[in-house]
Design a protein around this motif. Structure first.
Motif, PDB file in Angstrom:
ATOM      1  N   GLN A   1       2.034   1.218   5.030  1.00  0.00           N
ATOM      2  CA  GLN A   1       3.293   0.524   4.759  1.00  0.00           C
ATOM      3  C   GLN A   1       4.499   1.347   5.203  1.00  0.00           C
ATOM      4  O   GLN A   1       5.639   0.974   4.932  1.00  0.00           O
TER       5      GLN A   1
ATOM      6  N   ARG B   1       8.108  -1.151  -1.560  1.00  0.00           N
ATOM      7  CA  ARG B   1       7.588  -1.537  -0.250  1.00  0.00           C
ATOM      8  C   ARG B   1       6.389  -0.693   0.173  1.00  0.00           C
ATOM      9  O   ARG B   1       5.440  -1.193   0.783  1.00  0.00           O
ATOM     10  N   SER B   2       6.443   0.601  -0.159  1.00  0.00           N
ATOM     11  CA  SER B   2       5.376   1.494   0.283  1.00  0.00           C
ATOM     12  C   SER B   2       4.471   1.911  -0.876  1.00  0.00           C
ATOM     13  O   SER B   2       3.751   2.895  -0.794  1.00  0.00           O
TER      14      SER B   2
END
Lengths: 355, 809
Positions: free
Chosen positions: B276, B327-328
């Motif tokens: 990601q 997000r990651s």
């Protein structure tokens, strides 16, 4: 004639001794010593006697008169005293009625009374008392006292800043402790110094055990050869003066940015024996520990001296100690006040119990 | 921070009871806020069991009747409500007699007609997580009957130390273990990062990732390792139990490893899903104006350029040192993990977490300032666990931007300095032993020791005084003697004359029956309107607080009067019939002051009296109500006690009754005022009685008091005393009559005082009669009538000429 004098005196003495009232006594005085009485008349007639009798008669009559006068006077004094006693005995009031007019006695606030008590202890130990501004700069309140840039006390959640109050170290805030005066004083006065700084301080905290304003007393002593043992002795003297002669002191290592080493100071509890009260219950004042935390202190940090080095403070030649205590806390412990809020409600029923 | 003793014991052989240990820690510098029990009160009667069979309960749909081997001669029958219980499982069993976390003791019970001799445990029943739906299934291979505490930490006493801000190294359990070792002598075991499975890979960075650090000041070190073939899943029970004991929830094996290593080492870690990270490129940089980031907690955070972040090609992906980005985030689908261990600037992290209102386990550790070397220690420990628990493999290489911190410093610790700072010696051998126990390395020197500071104390121990603190605190301060400092130079100390006079002034008011209050320095900005101040009145230049706790406390009081009115209103509302109050305290106006201070502060002394001048008594049933003259008399008492010469003049103050306002003037200027509070102001405090009030700048008053008072001969030659009755027009003030008499009779009038005022018919319309005591005196002779007579004539003439006055009768 002399016989007659003796006769009069004898009769008068008898009557005076039996007189029962001051009125009766007065009648006797008139009877024997009044203008028309026999004895004074006799004295007046002495001049008409033959010269060889005058001396003896006059003397005896005079002595008789003086004797009677003295007797009457003594009796009169006795009657007067008796009559006064009787009169006073009649003139009585109910002494258990309250005083009137009611002159109220005022009271010092417990915080002021406690502040004075602590000031007096340190004045006795040779300390001066100084006061300082409550609106301070970040420089004096934090920077010069070795508070790192991330020290939590600097946060807006912890300290009150002043609107339009400058930037950086010149920014102004309500002082969070009385310690800034350490720096201000050292800037003005070369060592040796010994002083305490009582005053109002402010922190952004409000709950059962915090009020956003409270009162501290800062202490600072700088001289040659001052040691941590001296700090302990000084605070022991303080603790004993405030909490009683049997108190002991305990130093616990701690951390403050402006002292090194730093210690928190506990005083042995003054209402229990090692945490236990009579009857075996846990002491509620010290929570069973036997110790009461009263203040923070330590040896002045070399970096604080560095901030005032140009004013004659050299950590190689001078050492010092500093301490800071909360007046509210001392007052609460000493007088058993259960809640900080009492100090600022100013309820007269509270105020009148102290000071 | 929570330190389970059971966990602590993995690193140091704790020999003391939890209470004794916390007392010892407190006496060596680490206060322990509390000691509590996590999990069941005792480990007894919790065992491993094997489910031999599980059958439907005859009378209850949701219950199973299980036969469980608990290592005893006969299997036990246990009724279980968990849907997943099945034959062949290895489970945790609480036997009758077991005491659960809530204190209840388990007994033999009958459930819907079937006897149950124990309980098969779900996680929440033993303090691990909140999972209640299913039986906790243990790994096979443990014999039935094995005490459960051999498998994982069923229960532990937990210490909650309050680590001081200088001790970033004690943000981890190993740091506490080192303290316990030094403080109690308990043997310390090797650090859990001593063996690094990735040691061989340190020289090079792993392939396929790159990290750029824009500002090394904000990020002194950034390290990363990459793991592949990672299976994200549940953590083993022992790890869950450990985290639970420390008060943390289990999330997944990878996240749990980062938390576990942080709790031991004190150094936070962050795991990224490497797939990601757009482009496999990370940049550490300041946020740009307007940038936003959704953090792991799902909140969208608006960033500013003072905030440091980690970005990939697609923008911000993690909030440096505070919280990762969603997000990651590592998820169940993650197979490649980038493990970041960095060091951030403490002040910047502190600012960011304050600014965003986001405090995390990571930020609270980073803001204390962590050592760069600690980053690789945490990598080493985490690598061991990643390989052990996730099935992952370490990709060769360790990314390292910034490297180690500055070389260790060596500080001389002089024996003599220990004595001179503490007032008692500590043997050199003892100092050496203490310092080595704390991880310092020590070499003998002529006059003491040369001490090398370990990396984890680099910021905290930089000077000799710091070393002395270390040896003093571990050696113990109990035996330190208590001495008093010498006073070679003869400091006298004591209160200054001004301070004595302020006390005297306060004592005067106490003696006059007033009670002292302590009001708030804070005030409501509406205070100016309540005091009816004009819009440009000087008292309106308030000191304003930028971050008040409430608007009612958002300025500092410009006068003591409102504090007194507050206290009076409070007491009147609670049944007080009268109030006589004073306060001695600071009042504030916006600065800067003449002395260069940030605000104009002065020490005010204010008082108010509401109600009779004294309490009514049986011989004094109706004392007069306090009015302006009461306040005047109090001012006279206070200033008289200070020996200050002063005069009264008419004044005008918006908050006072316009016909009953007086100013206090001395040679130094105005010193204060007295009068009666304006009825409209009183009404704003809901007080409908006259309020006599006064305020004195007592700081200035004390400063101008004559010091020391000097002798005047007032006894050798008695004064000639006369009483004068003067009829003057009604507008003529008493002060002007006194001034006229004093001036005309100068220099022999030593006193002139008004003792009576009469305004009846006999003196005529528009006129008033004042009666004065006048004393004539000289310091060197007794005055004769002949000498005074012409002065008396002069006085009469002056009264006539200057004030249209005439002698009465």
């Amino acid at each position: 004639m002399i016989e007659r004098v003796a006769e009069i005196q004898k009769q008068a003495e008898a009557e005076i001794s039996t007189a029962a009232t001051s009125v009766a006594l007065e009648q006797l005085r008139v009877k024997y010593l009044g203008r028309k009485a026999e004895l004074p008349q006799l004295l007046r007639d002495v001049a008409e006697l033959p010269a060889e009798q005058r001396g003896a008669v006059g003397r005896s009559a005079n002595e008789a008169r003086q004797t009677l006068e003295a007797l009457i006077e003594a009796a009169a004094a006795r009657f007067e005293a008796e009559e006064l006693t009787a009169a006073l005995a009649d003139d009585n009031v109910d002494v258990t009625l309250p005083g009137s007019p009611v002159e109220a006695h005022g009271h010092h606030h417990l915080l002021s009374a406690t502040r004075r008590e602590i000031e007096d202890v340190f004045c006795g130990l040779g300390y001066s008392v100084v006061e300082g501004p409550e609106v301070e700069t970040v420089h004096y309140n934090f920077d010069a006292l070795n508070h790192g840039p991330a020290h939590p006390a600097r946060a807006r959640s912890d300290s009150f800043y002043i609107e339009g109050g400058g930037d950086g170290s010149e920014q102004t805030l309500l002082r969070t402790h009385t310690s800034p005066m350490q720096i201000r004083i050292m800037e003005q006065t070369p060592p040796p110094i010994a002083l305490i700084v009582p005053g109002r301080v402010f922190r952004r905290d409000s709950d059962a055990t915090h009020t956003p304003q409270f009162h501290q007393i800062e202490g600072l002593l700088v001289d040659e050869g001052v040691t941590l043992a001296d700090l302990k002795g000084t605070l022991l003297a303080f603790a004993r003066a405030i909490f009683g002669a049997d108190r002991e002191l305990r130093l616990r290592p701690h951390f403050f940015p402006f002292t090194e080493p730093s210690v928190e100071v506990d005083v042995s509890c003054f209402v229990c024996e090692q945490g236990t009260v009579a009857g075996g219950n846990r002491c509620s004042l010290c929570k069973g520990t036997g110790w009461l935390e009263v203040l923070g202190s330590g040896m002045v940090d070399p970096s604080v001296f560095a901030a005032v080095s140009e004013h004659g403070y050299d950590p190689e030649s001078h050492q010092g100690f500093a301490f800071g205590l909360g007046i509210e806390r001392i007052a609460m412990l000493k007088h058993g006040v259960p809640d900080l809020r009492f100090f600022y409600e100013n309820d007269l029923r509270f105020l009148r119990q102290f000071g | 921070m929570r330190v389970p003793i059971d966990w602590l014991s993995e690193y140091v052989e704790v020999q003391l009871t939890p209470d004794k240990l916390s007392e010892r820690l407190a006496m060596t510098g680490t206060e322990v806020a509390r000691v509590f029990r996590h999990g069941p009160l005792a480990d007894e009667n919790f065992v491993v069991g094997k489910v031999l069979s599980a059958q439907q309960h005859p009378d209850a749909d949701r219950l199973s009747v299980c036969s469980v081997d608990c290592g005893e001669s006969e299997p036990r029958t246990i009724v279980c409500g968990a849907p997943n219980v099945a034959a062949g499982q290895t489970v945790a069993v609480a036997l009758p007699g077991a005491v659960m976390a809530d204190g209840t003791e388990l007994g033999e019970v009958t459930l819907r007609g079937v006897g149950s001799s124990g309980m098969i445990l779900a996680e929440d029943e033993i303090g691990i997580g909140s999972e209640h739906d299913g039986t906790m299934v243990l790994a096979d291979g443990v014999a039935a009957g094995t005490p459960l505490s051999d498998v994982f930490a069923v229960s532990s006493d937990v210490l909650e130390p309050e680590v001081t801000p200088n001790r970033a190294d004690c943000g981890g359990i190993y740091g506490i273990a080192r303290e316990v070792h030094a403080a109690t002598g308990a043997p310390l075991k090797a650090a859990p990062w001593a063996e690094d499975p990735g040691a061989a890979t340190i020289a090079t960075a792993p392939a396929g990732i790159s990290v750029t650090v824009d500002d090394q000041g904000l990020c002194p070190r950034f390290t990363a390792r990459v793991f592949e073939n990672v299976t994200v899943g549940e953590s083993p029970i022992w790890l869950k139990a450990r985290l639970a004991g420390a008060g943390q929830r289990s999330i997944s094996n990878v996240v749990d490893i980062t938390n576990y290593v942080m709790l031991v080492s004190g150094h936070p870690l962050h795991a990224f899903d490497l797939d990601q990270i757009a482009g496999g490129e990370l940049t550490v940089r300041a946020a740009r104006e307007g940038e936003k980031l959704v953090t792991l907690d799902g909140e969208e955070r608006a960033l500013d350029p003072d905030i440091c972040l980690i970005a990939d090609r697609d923008g911000p992906t993690s909030l440096a040192g505070v919280m990762g980005g969603s997000r990651s985030e590592v998820s169940e689908r993650t197979t490649r993990v980038l493990l970041e261990v960095a060091v951030w600037d403490g002040a910047n992290i502190n600012r960011t977490s304050t600014r965003l209102g986001l405090r995390s386990e990571a930020s609270s550790r980073f803001e204390k300032g962590l050592s760069p070397e600690g980053a690789l220690e945490a990598q080493a420990m985490a690598t061991t666990l990643m390989l052990e628990l996730t099935g992952g493999t370490l990709i060769d290489g360790t990314l390292d931007v910034g490297g180690e911190g500055p070389p260790a410093v060596v500080i001389r610790l002089r024996d003599a300095r220990i004595v001179s700072l503490l007032g008692a010696p500590i043997e050199r051998e003892r100092s050496q032993q203490i310092l080595e126990a704390l991880g310092f390395s020590v070499q003998p020197a002529d006059d003491g020791l040369d001490v090398t500071v370990p990396h984890w104390r680099r910021d905290d121990v930089t000077r000799e005084a710091d070393l002395i603190e270390e040896v003093a605190r571990i050696n113990g301060l109990e035996s330190l003697p208590a001495t008093l400092p010498l006073n070679r130079t003869g400091r006298a100390g004591g209160l200054s004359r001004e301070q004595q006079l302020v006390r005297r002034a306060e004592d005067v008011l106490v003696g006059r029956g007033l009670c002292e209050i302590v009001g708030w320095s804070f005030a409501d900005p509406t205070i100016c309107d309540r005091l009816l101040l004009d819009h440009d009145h000087p008292l309106r230049s308030l000191v304003v607080i930028e971050n008040p706790m409430s608007s009612a406390q958002s300025v500092l009081r410009p006068s003591i009067l409102p504090s007194l009115l507050d206290a009076a209103a409070y007491n009147l509302a609670r049944g007080a019939e009268s109030c006589a109050l004073f306060e001695s305290g600071t009042v504030y106006r916006a600065g800067p002051s003449e002395a260069g201070m940030a605000a104009n502060e002065h020490h005010g002394l204010g008082g108010i009296i509401i109600g009779p001048v004294r309490d009514p008594g049986w011989a004094d049933a109706r004392p007069p109500a306090a009015r302006i003259e009461t306040a005047h008399a109090l001012v006279s008492s206070v200033l008289g006690a200070l020996g200050i010469q002063w005069q009264v003049e008419d004044g005008e103050l918006s908050f006072l009754h316009p016909g009953r306002t007086a100013m206090i003037r001395t040679a130094d200027g105005l010193l204060g005022w007295f009068g009666e509070v304006h009825p409209a102001v009183a009404a704003s405090w809901e007080i409908d009685q006259p309020i006599a009030a006064l305020a004195i700048d007592i700081g200035r008053a004390a400063a101008q008091a004559p010091s020391p008072p000097f002798f005047s001969d007032l006894t050798s030659y008695p004064p000639l005393r006369e009483d004068l009755a003067v009829i003057v027009p009604a507008g003529v003030s008493a002060a002007s009559v006194v001034a006229c008499v004093t001036q005309a009779g100068s220099p022999l009038v030593s006193r002139a005082e008004v003792f009576d005022v009469y305004g009846g018919e006999q003196v005529g319309e528009g006129r008033v009669s004042l009666a004065l005591h006048v004393d004539f005196a000289a310091e060197d002779r007794t005055l004769s009538d002949e000498e005074v007579a012409p002065l008396r004539e002069k006085i009469v003439t002056a009264l006539k000429v200057e004030l249209d006055g005439e002698l009465r009768g």
